[in-house]
Design a protein around this motif. Structure first.
Motif, PDB file in Angstrom:
ATOM      1  N   GLU A  19       6.575  -4.527   9.626  1.00  8.81           N
ATOM      2  CA  GLU A  19       6.335  -3.599  10.740  1.00  8.81           C
ATOM      3  C   GLU A  19       5.414  -2.435  10.376  1.00  8.81           C
ATOM      4  OE1 GLU A  19       9.986  -2.720  12.856  1.00  8.81           O
ATOM      5  OE2 GLU A  19       9.868  -4.699  13.792  1.00  8.81           O
ATOM      6  N   THR A  20       4.950  -2.367   9.151  1.00  8.10           N
ATOM      7  CA  THR A  20       3.865  -1.432   8.848  1.00  8.10           C
ATOM      8  C   THR A  20       2.542  -1.983   9.396  1.00  8.10           C
ATOM      9  OG1 THR A  20       3.299  -2.366   6.680  1.00  8.10           O
ATOM     10  CG2 THR A  20       5.004  -0.652   6.723  1.00  8.10           C
ATOM     11  N   ALA A  33      11.517  -6.826   6.756  1.00  6.16           N
ATOM     12  CA  ALA A  33      11.174  -6.492   8.147  1.00  6.16           C
ATOM     13  C   ALA A  33      10.375  -5.197   8.211  1.00  6.16           C
ATOM     14  CB  ALA A  33      12.455  -6.371   8.970  1.00  6.16           C
ATOM     15  N   GLU A  34      10.781  -4.214   7.429  1.00  6.53           N
ATOM     16  CA  GLU A  34      10.065  -2.927   7.464  1.00  6.53           C
ATOM     17  C   GLU A  34       8.632  -3.083   6.968  1.00  6.53           C
ATOM     18  OE1 GLU A  34      11.871   0.828   6.362  1.00  6.53           O
ATOM     19  OE2 GLU A  34      13.770  -0.223   6.094  1.00  6.53           O
ATOM     20  N   ALA A  52       6.500   3.686   0.476  1.00  9.66           N
ATOM     21  CA  ALA A  52       7.509   4.615   0.986  1.00  9.66           C
ATOM     22  C   ALA A  52       8.768   3.877   1.455  1.00  9.66           C
ATOM     23  CB  ALA A  52       6.932   5.434   2.138  1.00  9.66           C
ATOM     24  N   ILE A  53       8.652   2.588   1.694  1.00  9.08           N
ATOM     25  CA  ILE A  53       9.818   1.765   2.055  1.00  9.08           C
ATOM     26  C   ILE A  53      10.526   1.315   0.785  1.00  9.08           C
ATOM     27  CG2 ILE A  53      10.531  -0.421   3.117  1.00  9.08           C
ATOM     28  CD1 ILE A  53       7.987  -0.066   4.950  1.00  9.08           C
ATOM     29  N   ASN A  55       0.861  -1.194   0.000  1.00 11.87           N
ATOM     30  CA  ASN A  55       0.000   0.000   0.000  1.00 11.87           C
ATOM     31  C   ASN A  55       0.894   1.241   0.000  1.00 11.87           C
ATOM     32  OD1 ASN A  55       0.933   0.422   2.658  1.00 11.87           O
ATOM     33  ND2 ASN A  55      -0.718  -0.847   3.491  1.00 11.87           N
ATOM     34  N   ALA A  56       0.279   2.396   0.243  1.00 10.93           N
ATOM     35  CA  ALA A  56       1.055   3.643   0.187  1.00 10.93           C
ATOM     36  C   ALA A  56       2.174   3.655   1.221  1.00 10.93           C
ATOM     37  CB  ALA A  56       0.121   4.830   0.416  1.00 10.93           C
ATOM     38  N   GLU A  57       1.951   2.998   2.333  1.00 12.93           N
ATOM     39  CA  GLU A  57       2.973   2.997   3.380  1.00 12.93           C
ATOM     40  C   GLU A  57       4.174   2.123   2.992  1.00 12.93           C
ATOM     41  OE1 GLU A  57       1.410   1.854   7.154  1.00 12.93           O
ATOM     42  OE2 GLU A  57       3.250   2.394   8.233  1.00 12.93           O
ATOM     43  N   ALA A 100      16.097  -6.455   5.293  1.00  8.00           N
ATOM     44  CA  ALA A 100      15.677  -5.265   6.051  1.00  8.00           C
ATOM     45  C   ALA A 100      14.351  -4.716   5.511  1.00  8.00           C
ATOM     46  CB  ALA A 100      16.767  -4.194   5.973  1.00  8.00           C
TER      47      ALA A 100
END
Lengths: 248, 248
Positions: free
Chosen positions: A141-142, A137-138, A119-120, A114-116, A134
């Motif tokens: 964690e959203t 993992a990010e 950004a990663i 998604n949009a979040e 990494a």
């Protein structure tokens, strides 16, 4: 039930395209070929007598049923990480976005991004190069989970085995690995999949490989799996490794 | 791993759409909601302590590992039958057509249908009304397998239980049912899914429900499952029932 018996014969010939007649029209049918790639001798397919026995004997398989209940095939050659995230989030029954095809909430390889997450790493870039440990993992964690990162370079075999077994005995957390296929005798590059069980007698872990079109789930010797994590990912400049994921 | 912590909070609020800020741009994130529908008390979810215990205790689960290894979610609300066919054919490792997304041979809900199945029932019609038990058998038999049809109206409970258990003890054949969801306390109409195991102590069968966005796999009392087969399918004018599938 006997409508198409004559057609079946032609489908099963070795020709590239079989010509069949259904009623008045001639149609082309796709060639059928053997399923997954052969396994090298160091691996045990889950879907074999030996593999099924190892699962029955396993004392560290709390994650197997929830993961296999939500097992998916990666939808393209770079989405092994996205497939693994959606499996684990569904296995943990994390609150999910709507899956529009069904009018229900469920993680899929489309709505997990998604949009979040964009950004990663942009979805367009994931489609070209997949995910690093990494980034994986990010993305986890959203959502309301913690993803503990363990690089292969930082794990001894004993630490890897101990942390993995503890995770697989606990139904509330899950384990995802980023490994090099060729280090375990498979074709070929970096890959991501959940791990579902451990068999102590043979010292093997069960990898639920999300490229189901290519390989079955396999039991891999702990030492080989550990070595496959301690390999360089040229995108990150770091080694691959494992994530231990639990609800925050 | 901490890039997006602030965004996560807003995702988890109860508002319909969460507004988040990633760097310079404001983005809309989808609302997250609880996963599958609640189960009525007569059913036991596989993904529960009790459900997992029933699987461990089962002496008729030869089909569970091969089916769960290829478990899929139906890609639209009418493709329960197509999803079940692709699962069973993959579980039997039947020679498969190319799956173009991956450059490998594997049954998917797209490539299982072809010109030959189109002559049995058009895909466009399946998308509107799904499959009858007879159509399901005919689609199976376009591949090198036999699909033995048992209508619910023609099966006693004892016959159903006996045939089903024999099938589930044998890894070489598989069982697919066409049943009425509301007869087992689910929402709502006719449905198709593979059955993977039987637990003698509780007299329950495990249905691997292919609408995974809606319900988990469930253990259903034999008598209830049998009654759900002996229900009228208004499309065929016959009762629903079960298929026993094996290689020809």
């Amino acid at each position: 039930m006997h409508l198409s018996r004559s057609i079946k014969q032609s489908v099963l010939t070795g020709t590239t395209i079989a010509l069949a007649t259904t009623g008045l029209t001639a149609v082309f049918l796709p060639k059928l070929n053997a399923q997954p790639l052969p396994l090298s001798e160091n691996l045990v397919a889950l879907n074999s007598d030996h593999g099924a026995l190892l699962l029955r004997q396993s004392k560290a398989k709390a994650d197997y049923v929830p993961l296999s209940t939500h097992f998916v095939t990666q939808i393209n050659q770079a989405f092994c990480g996205v497939a693994s995230v959606s499996m684990v989030l569904n296995a943990m029954a994390v609150d999910a976005p709507a899956a529009e095809a069904w009018d229900q909430n469920y993680f899929t390889q489309k709505n997990t991004l998604n949009a979040e997450t964009e950004a990663i790493i942009a979805e367009s870039l994931i489609r070209r190069q997949g995910l690093t440990l990494a980034e994986l993992a990010e993305i986890f964690e959203t959502y309301p989970v913690d993803a503990e990162v363990h690089y292969g370079s930082e794990l001894s075999l004993a630490e890897f085995r101990e942390k993995a077994i503890a995770n697989l005995k606990n139904p509330d957390d899950f384990m995802v690995i980023n490994y090099l296929r060729r280090a375990i005798g498979q074709q070929r590059g970096g890959h991501i999949s959940p791990v579902a069980a451990y068999n102590a007698a043979t010292d093997r872990f069960l990898v639920l490989d999300v490229s189901r079109y290519k390989y079955p789930p396999v039991w891999v010797k702990a030492s080989e799996l550990w070595q496959s994590l301690d390999t360089l990912d040229s995108t990150s400049g770091k080694t691959r490794g494992m994530l231990l994921v639990q609800r925050r």
